[in-house]
Design a protein around this motif. Structure first.
Motif, PDB file in Angstrom:
ATOM      1  N   TRP A  23       6.880   8.133  -1.800  1.00  0.00           N
ATOM      2  CA  TRP A  23       5.630   8.142  -1.036  1.00  0.00           C
ATOM      3  C   TRP A  23       5.905   8.249   0.455  1.00  0.00           C
ATOM      4  O   TRP A  23       4.990   8.490   1.230  1.00  0.00           O
ATOM      5  CB  TRP A  23       4.799   6.888  -1.348  1.00  0.00           C
ATOM      6  N   LEU A  76       3.275   3.151  -5.009  1.00  0.00           N
ATOM      7  CA  LEU A  76       3.158   3.270  -3.565  1.00  0.00           C
ATOM      8  C   LEU A  76       4.373   2.719  -2.849  1.00  0.00           C
ATOM      9  O   LEU A  76       4.621   3.036  -1.698  1.00  0.00           O
ATOM     10  CB  LEU A  76       1.907   2.525  -3.072  1.00  0.00           C
ATOM     11  N   ALA A 117      -2.465  -0.320  -4.985  1.00  0.00           N
ATOM     12  CA  ALA A 117      -3.152  -0.449  -3.701  1.00  0.00           C
ATOM     13  C   ALA A 117      -3.512  -1.899  -3.421  1.00  0.00           C
ATOM     14  O   ALA A 117      -3.408  -2.375  -2.286  1.00  0.00           O
ATOM     15  CB  ALA A 117      -4.402   0.422  -3.680  1.00  0.00           C
ATOM     16  N   GLU A 165      -8.789   3.901   2.998  1.00  0.00           N
ATOM     17  CA  GLU A 165      -9.262   5.247   2.700  1.00  0.00           C
ATOM     18  C   GLU A 165      -8.832   5.651   1.295  1.00  0.00           C
ATOM     19  O   GLU A 165      -9.615   6.228   0.523  1.00  0.00           O
ATOM     20  CB  GLU A 165      -8.703   6.225   3.731  1.00  0.00           C
ATOM     21  N   PHE A 166      -7.577   5.320   0.966  1.00  0.00           N
ATOM     22  CA  PHE A 166      -7.050   5.599  -0.366  1.00  0.00           C
ATOM     23  C   PHE A 166      -7.809   4.804  -1.424  1.00  0.00           C
ATOM     24  O   PHE A 166      -8.201   5.336  -2.471  1.00  0.00           O
ATOM     25  CB  PHE A 166      -5.557   5.270  -0.383  1.00  0.00           C
ATOM     26  N   ARG A 167      -8.036   3.516  -1.137  1.00  0.00           N
ATOM     27  CA  ARG A 167      -8.783   2.667  -2.078  1.00  0.00           C
ATOM     28  C   ARG A 167     -10.201   3.183  -2.284  1.00  0.00           C
ATOM     29  O   ARG A 167     -10.739   3.140  -3.392  1.00  0.00           O
ATOM     30  CB  ARG A 167      -8.842   1.229  -1.563  1.00  0.00           C
ATOM     31  N   GLN A 194     -10.133   6.022  -4.749  1.00  0.00           N
ATOM     32  CA  GLN A 194      -9.842   5.532  -6.095  1.00  0.00           C
ATOM     33  C   GLN A 194     -11.038   4.822  -6.702  1.00  0.00           C
ATOM     34  O   GLN A 194     -11.444   5.089  -7.840  1.00  0.00           O
ATOM     35  CB  GLN A 194      -8.699   4.511  -6.063  1.00  0.00           C
TER      36      GLN A 194
END
Length: 247
Positions: free
Chosen positions: A91, A86, A179, A108-110, A113
């Motif tokens: 990125w 990241l 993250a 949101e990404f976490r 995942q």
């Protein structure tokens, strides 16, 4: 002043080096500096930000520890040439730890995942991996009970990385690790390294995720992970707004 007038809450105190660390990150983004690019000198940063070189130096120490800036003796300051998934230039842009939009995107990404990782862990986790997740959850609990922030943070990292490991998907392991590295930046710069008010709830949510994985229930594990991430994001949002905006 009449009794009907509202009194604005006092703005919480934040050390100058924290504010300057945020300003340096903002400047890197504004100047569109990329990893490996040379930055303004400490003297130039101090003049630009209206502060002392000592405060700038403390801010640089924080950013160096977080992997955002490199200081080379006799050569100056450089944007860290971070090849993390990241952190690298591929990125695009820079993560700003106290920028709520960036925090929202990170969570949101976490969420994507870690719900996937929890679902897979419920299917793939070995007994050894289940014990590691349980041990990490207990480390978090001890950190909370004793007030040891570092102990809680270590357990929290081990818990989430333990679930990713139990997913048996190395791409998820790498993504979760990166993250969480960025989340630590939010914690250190945006929240002064303290724990938010959600810690007791987080401990119970960890237990719920662990139970679902132990039960081999992928749907329940994913739901529990989603609840945990949503509640943690809300805690971050409240804490950052309180610290930065006095709300």
């Amino acid at each position: 002043m009449t009794s009907d007038e509202e009194v604005a809450p006092p703005v919480p105190y934040r050390p100058g080096y924290e504010l300057v660390a945020e300003q340096i990150l903002q400047l890197i983004a504004e100047l569109e500096l990329r990893p490996g690019d040379r930055m303004p000198t400490e003297n130039e940063l101090a003049a630009r930000m209206g502060t002392s070189r000592t405060v700038v130096r403390e801010a640089v120490k924080i950013l160096s520890a977080l992997g955002r800036v490199r200081a080379h003796k006799g050569r100056g300051l450089y944007v860290s040439d971070d090849e993390g998934m990241l952190g690298s230039s591929r990125w695009g842009g820079f993560f700003l730890p106290a920028d709520l939009d960036h925090v929202y995107m990170l969570f949101e990404f976490r969420r994507i995942q870690e719900t996937a990782a929890s679902r897979l862990a419920a299917v793939n986790a070995t007994p050894v991996e289940l014990r590691a997740i349980e041990t990490a959850a207990e480390t978090c609990r001890r950190g909370h009970e004793t007030g040891e922030t570092a102990l809680f943070d270590r357990g929290d990292d081990d818990f989430h990385l333990g679930i990713a490991t139990a997913s048996h998907n190395q791409f998820l392991v790498a993504a979760v690790r990166e993250a969480r590295r960025l989340q630590r930046q939010t914690n250190i710069i945006g929240m002064s390294g303290t724990l938010g008010g959600h810690v007791p709830g987080a401990i119970e949510e960890h237990a719920a995720i662990h139970r679902a994985i132990c039960d081999g229930d992928p749907d329940a594990a994913a739901r529990a992970a989603a609840v945990h991430l949503d509640n943690t994001l809300e805690d971050y949002r409240r804490e950052i707004q309180r610290r930065v905006f006095g709300q």
